[in-house]
Design an enzyme around this catalytic site. Structure first.
Site, mmCIF file in Angstrom:
data_model
loop_
_atom_site.group_PDB
_atom_site.id
_atom_site.type_symbol
_atom_site.label_atom_id
_atom_site.label_comp_id
_atom_site.label_asym_id
_atom_site.label_seq_id
_atom_site.Cartn_x
_atom_site.Cartn_y
_atom_site.Cartn_z
ATOM 1 N N ASP A 191 0.898 -1.160 0.000
ATOM 2 C CA ASP A 191 0.000 0.000 0.000
ATOM 3 C C ASP A 191 0.927 1.198 0.000
ATOM 4 O OD1 ASP A 191 -1.527 2.230 0.765
ATOM 5 O OD2 ASP A 191 -2.951 0.974 1.865
ATOM 6 N N ILE A 192 0.876 1.991 -1.044
ATOM 7 C CA ILE A 192 1.889 3.058 -1.179
ATOM 8 C C ILE A 192 1.678 4.192 -0.174
ATOM 9 C CG2 ILE A 192 2.455 2.526 -3.596
ATOM 10 C CD1 ILE A 192 0.822 5.062 -4.369
ATOM 11 N N TYR A 212 -8.347 14.750 -8.332
ATOM 12 C CA TYR A 212 -7.614 13.862 -9.243
ATOM 13 C C TYR A 212 -6.695 14.678 -10.144
ATOM 14 C CZ TYR A 212 -6.848 10.263 -12.807
ATOM 15 O OH TYR A 212 -6.277 9.360 -13.677
ATOM 16 N N VAL A 264 -9.261 4.501 -20.704
ATOM 17 C CA VAL A 264 -9.181 3.043 -20.796
ATOM 18 C C VAL A 264 -10.256 2.381 -19.937
ATOM 19 C CG1 VAL A 264 -7.634 1.065 -20.538
ATOM 20 C CG2 VAL A 264 -6.672 3.326 -21.043
ATOM 21 N N SER A 283 -2.097 11.507 -16.145
ATOM 22 C CA SER A 283 -3.292 11.613 -16.979
ATOM 23 C C SER A 283 -3.278 12.952 -17.674
ATOM 24 C CB SER A 283 -4.548 11.505 -16.118
ATOM 25 O OG SER A 283 -5.677 11.872 -16.888
HETATM 26 P P1 NAP Z 1 -8.068 0.854 -11.384
HETATM 27 O O1 NAP Z 1 -8.523 -0.284 -12.199
HETATM 28 O O2 NAP Z 1 -9.000 1.530 -10.442
HETATM 29 O O3 NAP Z 1 -6.740 0.397 -10.631
HETATM 30 C C1 NAP Z 1 -6.106 1.236 -9.698
HETATM 31 C C2 NAP Z 1 -5.073 0.412 -8.974
HETATM 32 O O4 NAP Z 1 -4.423 1.254 -8.004
HETATM 33 C C3 NAP Z 1 -5.681 -0.770 -8.195
HETATM 34 O O5 NAP Z 1 -4.807 -1.855 -8.249
HETATM 35 C C4 NAP Z 1 -5.763 -0.212 -6.783
HETATM 36 O O6 NAP Z 1 -5.786 -1.204 -5.778
HETATM 37 C C5 NAP Z 1 -4.453 0.559 -6.756
HETATM 38 N N1 NAP Z 1 -4.349 1.448 -5.608
HETATM 39 C C6 NAP Z 1 -5.193 2.418 -5.196
HETATM 40 N N2 NAP Z 1 -4.767 2.952 -4.034
HETATM 41 C C7 NAP Z 1 -3.608 2.304 -3.716
HETATM 42 C C8 NAP Z 1 -2.691 2.387 -2.647
HETATM 43 N N3 NAP Z 1 -2.858 3.237 -1.621
HETATM 44 N N4 NAP Z 1 -1.610 1.568 -2.653
HETATM 45 C C9 NAP Z 1 -1.411 0.697 -3.653
HETATM 46 N N5 NAP Z 1 -2.259 0.535 -4.684
HETATM 47 C C10 NAP Z 1 -3.342 1.344 -4.707
HETATM 48 O O7 NAP Z 1 -7.538 2.046 -12.328
HETATM 49 P P2 NAP Z 1 -6.691 2.062 -13.682
HETATM 50 O O8 NAP Z 1 -7.544 2.685 -14.693
HETATM 51 O O9 NAP Z 1 -6.041 0.746 -13.907
HETATM 52 O O10 NAP Z 1 -5.595 3.161 -13.268
HETATM 53 C C11 NAP Z 1 -4.203 2.914 -13.210
HETATM 54 C C12 NAP Z 1 -3.493 4.251 -13.338
HETATM 55 O O11 NAP Z 1 -3.799 4.834 -14.612
HETATM 56 C C13 NAP Z 1 -3.926 5.281 -12.296
HETATM 57 O O12 NAP Z 1 -2.803 6.014 -11.844
HETATM 58 C C14 NAP Z 1 -4.859 6.191 -13.079
HETATM 59 O O13 NAP Z 1 -4.935 7.485 -12.536
HETATM 60 C C15 NAP Z 1 -4.226 6.176 -14.442
HETATM 61 N N6 NAP Z 1 -5.108 6.548 -15.555
HETATM 62 C C16 NAP Z 1 -6.179 5.776 -15.887
HETATM 63 C C17 NAP Z 1 -6.993 6.154 -16.943
HETATM 64 C C18 NAP Z 1 -8.176 5.331 -17.391
HETATM 65 O O14 NAP Z 1 -8.909 5.764 -18.305
HETATM 66 N N7 NAP Z 1 -8.431 4.150 -16.833
HETATM 67 C C19 NAP Z 1 -6.714 7.329 -17.667
HETATM 68 C C20 NAP Z 1 -5.611 8.099 -17.308
HETATM 69 C C21 NAP Z 1 -4.810 7.691 -16.255
HETATM 70 P P3 NAP Z 1 -7.192 -1.767 -5.173
HETATM 71 O O15 NAP Z 1 -7.712 -2.753 -6.166
HETATM 72 O O16 NAP Z 1 -6.773 -2.378 -3.879
HETATM 73 O O17 NAP Z 1 -8.100 -0.578 -5.018
#
Ligand code: NAP
Length: 243
Positions: free
Chosen positions: A61-62, A166, A199, A146
């Site tokens: 957990d970061i 965010y 995504v 992002s």
């Molecule tokens: P996601 O499916 O919600 O996954 C987020 C991940 O971060 C999960 O594994 C979550 O763990 C983990 N996380 C949250 N808080 C944490 C903590 N305190 N310590 C360690 N891990 C933690 O989202 P995603 O879309 O894959 O996002 C991944 C990255 O891409 C993020 O930084 C997001 O801002 C960025 N991003 C996503 C999009 C998009 O369209 N999806 C667009 C731009 C940027 P849990 O499962 O335990 O919650």
């Protein structure tokens, strides 16, 4: 000491972090998959192991300093260095509904929680691991950001999606990329921000146009840059994004 490159991906139990781990491992890299929930993290690592990939789970957990200390000790003991750090873990707070501007209503608690993950946790982890990344012949740090954190993009009148906590946390993360890359300019280490695109994940929602296979590609590319690759930049695929 392993001759394979060693990578750590945070938030690797699902979504983009999971797929980034898969693609890095498909490139012959050993991947430590950080996840804050043990059962989900182990299940994710087992899934990729069943595909024949060299990955392992690590509890992370970061926002927890004790987890960060343990991860550092573990990597130091088993590998003596870290080649790739993908700071993927991130959150969009549930107080920030889709397609709105939350700046007038978001609680300070939600603002702080978002910064704790997207900014402070990421900075603390990176600072802690930096001595190990400096031991790599070619360290790579990727901050998964992002386009929503781009000041240039958000100041365009046409941009209506404004989850304030965010966006501000990703702007701060981008500043971290710029400052860290400047500090490491005379080393082989490269530090870049990635915009994955919009995504389909739990965060991105079902209406997003991209799938994770495509979405992970920018981070994977920046994690595997050659010696002539850029540092201190912000990319979506090969396209440079505005700060
Ligand atoms: P996601 O499916 O919600 O996954 C987020 C991940 O971060 C999960 O594994 C979550 O763990 C983990 N996380 C949250 N808080 C944490 C903590 N305190 N310590 C360690 N891990 C933690 O989202 P995603 O879309 O894959 O996002 C991944 C990255 O891409 C993020 O930084 C997001 O801002 C960025 N991003 C996503 C999009 C998009 O369209 N999806 C667009 C731009 C940027 P849990 O499962 O335990 O919650």
């Amino acid at each position: 000491m392993s001759s394979k490159l060693i990578a750590l991906v945070t938030g690797a139990n699902k979504g983009l972090g999971f797929e980034t781990s898969r693609q890095l491992a498909q490139n012959g890299i050993k991947v430590l998959m950080g996840a804050r929930k043990e059962a989900k993290g182990r299940a994710a690592a087992e899934k990729l192991q069943s595909e024949g990939l060299d990955v392992g789970f690590i509890l992370l957990d970061i926002t927890k300093s004790e987890h960060i200390k343990h991860v550092k000790k573990y990597i130091e003991k088993h590998f003596g260095r870290l080649d790739i750090l993908v700071n993927n873990a991130g959150m969009l707070h549930k107080e920030e509904p889709l397609v709105s501007n939350s700046v007038e209503t978001i609680s300070l608690k939600a603002l702080r929680q978002t910064f704790d993950v997207n900014f402070f946790g990421t900075v603390e982890l990176t600072q802690a691991l930096l001595p190990l990344i400096k031991k790599s012949a070619a360290g790579r740090i990727v901050n998964v950001s992002s386009i929503l954190g781009s000041l240039a993009y958000q100041s365009e009148e046409s941009e209506k999606f404004k989850p304030f906590a965010y966006d501000a946390s990703k702007t701060a993360l981008n500043q971290f990329t710029i400052h860290l890359s400047a500090a490491l300019r005379n080393t082989p280490i490269k530090v870049n921000s990635a915009h994955p695109g919009w995504v389909k994940t739990d965060m991105g929602g079902p209406d997003a146009p991209m799938d994770v296979t495509e979405g992970a590609k920018t981070a994977v590319k920046l994690a595997t840059l050659g010696p002539k690759g850029p540092t201190g930049k912000f990319f979506h695929f090969d396209e440079e994004m505005p700060w």
